[in-house]
Every structure is written in C-alpha cells, then in structure tokens.
Scaffold this active site. Sequence first.
Site, PDB file in Angstrom:
ATOM      1  N   HIS A  62       1.338   1.646   8.540  1.00 27.46           N
ATOM      2  CA  HIS A  62       2.363   2.446   9.187  1.00 27.46           C
ATOM      3  C   HIS A  62       2.122   3.920   8.867  1.00 27.46           C
ATOM      4  O   HIS A  62       1.273   4.252   8.030  1.00 27.46           O
ATOM      5  CB  HIS A  62       3.765   2.020   8.739  1.00 27.46           C
ATOM      6  CG  HIS A  62       3.938   1.982   7.262  1.00 27.46           C
ATOM      7  ND1 HIS A  62       4.112   0.818   6.550  1.00 27.46           N
ATOM      8  CD2 HIS A  62       3.919   2.967   6.348  1.00 27.46           C
ATOM      9  CE1 HIS A  62       4.210   1.091   5.271  1.00 27.46           C
ATOM     10  NE2 HIS A  62       4.088   2.401   5.116  1.00 27.46           N
TER      11      HIS A  62
HETATM   12  C1  T46 Z   1       3.038   2.589   1.509  1.00 26.16           C
HETATM   13  C2  T46 Z   1       2.488   1.383   0.842  1.00 26.16           C
HETATM   14  C3  T46 Z   1       1.418   1.664  -0.168  1.00 26.16           C
HETATM   15  C4  T46 Z   1      12.203  -0.482  -0.975  1.00 26.16           C
HETATM   16  O1  T46 Z   1      13.289  -1.070  -1.115  1.00 26.16           O
HETATM   17  N1  T46 Z   1      12.037   0.790  -1.450  1.00 26.16           N
HETATM   18  C5  T46 Z   1      10.866   1.466  -1.337  1.00 26.16           C
HETATM   19  O2  T46 Z   1      10.767   2.624  -1.794  1.00 26.16           O
HETATM   20  C6  T46 Z   1       9.770   0.833  -0.671  1.00 26.16           C
HETATM   21  C7  T46 Z   1       8.457   1.554  -0.493  1.00 26.16           C
HETATM   22  C8  T46 Z   1       9.955  -0.442  -0.190  1.00 26.16           C
HETATM   23  N2  T46 Z   1      11.145  -1.082  -0.340  1.00 26.16           N
HETATM   24  C9  T46 Z   1      11.286  -2.459   0.147  1.00 26.16           C
HETATM   25  C10 T46 Z   1      11.249  -2.583   1.657  1.00 26.16           C
HETATM   26  C11 T46 Z   1      10.631  -3.949   1.881  1.00 26.16           C
HETATM   27  O3  T46 Z   1      11.638  -4.922   1.862  1.00 26.16           O
HETATM   28  O4  T46 Z   1      10.166  -3.225  -0.319  1.00 26.16           O
HETATM   29  C12 T46 Z   1       9.737  -4.155   0.665  1.00 26.16           C
HETATM   30  C13 T46 Z   1       8.255  -3.982   0.960  1.00 26.16           C
HETATM   31  O5  T46 Z   1       8.044  -2.707   1.594  1.00 26.16           O
HETATM   32  P1  T46 Z   1       6.872  -2.485   2.669  1.00 26.16           P
HETATM   33  O6  T46 Z   1       6.767  -3.661   3.560  1.00 26.16           O
HETATM   34  O7  T46 Z   1       7.101  -1.154   3.292  1.00 26.16           O
HETATM   35  O8  T46 Z   1       5.582  -2.480   1.709  1.00 26.16           O
HETATM   36  P2  T46 Z   1       4.108  -1.989   2.041  1.00 26.16           P
HETATM   37  O9  T46 Z   1       3.283  -2.302   0.849  1.00 26.16           O
HETATM   38  O10 T46 Z   1       3.615  -2.509   3.335  1.00 26.16           O
HETATM   39  O11 T46 Z   1       4.214  -0.417   2.156  1.00 26.16           O
HETATM   40  C14 T46 Z   1       4.615   0.308   1.021  1.00 26.16           C
HETATM   41  C15 T46 Z   1       5.313   1.569   1.467  1.00 26.16           C
HETATM   42  O12 T46 Z   1       6.401   1.221   2.331  1.00 26.16           O
HETATM   43  C16 T46 Z   1       4.359   2.470   2.197  1.00 26.16           C
HETATM   44  O13 T46 Z   1       4.959   3.717   2.454  1.00 26.16           O
HETATM   45  O14 T46 Z   1       2.388   3.600   1.597  1.00 26.16           O
HETATM   46  O15 T46 Z   1       3.487   0.602   0.210  1.00 26.16           O
END
Ligand code: T46
Length: 150
Positions: A62
């Site tokens: 993203h």
């Molecule tokens: C990125 C990569 C490296 C939260 O509650 N707070 C937060 O600050 C973040 C980042 C996530 N979350 C929750 C939201 C989702 O339920 O954690 C879960 C997993 O998040 P996400 O699917 O966005 O995870 P990644 O690894 O795909 O992405 C994250 C970051 O969102 C992104 O900005 O750079 O890690």
Amino acid sequence: MTTPPQILSSRVRGVRLYEMPCIVDPERGHLTVGEAPGALPFVPRRYFITFGIPSGQKRGQHAHKCCMQFLICTHGQCRLRVDDGVQQEDICLDRPTLGVLVPPLVWATEDRHSADAALLVLASQPYEPGDYIRDYAEFLTMTRRTRTCV
Ligand code: T46
C-alpha cells in the site's frame, strides 16, 4: 555528539537511504543512533514492528496519503520494494544501521523475510486507516494527478 547519517537518493521519488552512525565497540558491542529532529527525517509519532513473518508472506502493499515512514530492519533481513508509479527499486534491508525513508504516495511492499527478521517502522503520524491507499489502480491515478499538478 555523533556524526550525521550518510543519505543516498533512490531513483524512486522521495525515497532516501540513510546509513546511520554506528559506535563500534568490539568489547561491549555496537550502538547505532538517530536523533529527531536532526538525523531522522521527521519526528516520529508512532512506531510498530513486524516480526515472525512466515516464509513467502508479503506485508505492506500500500501507499500512504500523508504519513512518512522510516524503516529499519533491526534483526535479520527482508526486501523492501518501493514504487512511485513510474520507477521501482528493490532495497535489501539487512543491517540495523540502514534506514529507508518512504514518503507519501510511494507504494511499498516487504517480502523475503528471514525467519528472525524484525522490521522497525517509525511513522510521522498516528495510525489512521483512512490514510492508506490499498488499491494499486487508485494509487496510479493519484500519482498521475500529482505529477500533472507539479
Ligand atoms: C507498513 C508495513 C511495514 C494498528 O492497529 N496500528 C498500527 O500502527 C498499524 C501499522 C497497524 N495496526 C493494525 C491494523 C491491522 O489490523 O495491525 C493490523 C495489521 O496492519 P497491516 O495489515 O497494515 O500490516 P502490514 O504489515 O501489511 O503493514 C504495516 C503498516 O500498516 C504499513 O504502513 O509499512 O507494516
């Protein structure tokens, strides 16, 4: 006082590679450091760490509308792919002294994690789901619009 980081540009718009200072101490172990404001590109308002990523999994995929991120693989290694809609680059995050600035409107994907990889992400904004662009076609439309405006 520590030396400033060495900053290299990427061919992807706004992405910068920071080689952070490291105080090498063969006896007691090493220390790498970055202060904000100053050495870091922004004052962090949040951090998160991804770890225990199973082999073959991808994270990220993203872009952000406003949030800046600074990624450091503090343990193990992974690949960071950055994409501004025109140029792409793969960056190997394989040492705790390397930080990568990912600005808004850059699509970022992390994969090829080693089993022991721990990716520390400093973020310029609090968590805001509405700041995410998760659809690649929408991302391309937004980057084209931005390029037209500049
Ligand atoms: C990125 C990569 C490296 C939260 O509650 N707070 C937060 O600050 C973040 C980042 C996530 N979350 C929750 C939201 C989702 O339920 O954690 C879960 C997993 O998040 P996400 O699917 O966005 O995870 P990644 O690894 O795909 O992405 C994250 C970051 O969102 C992104 O900005 O750079 O890690």
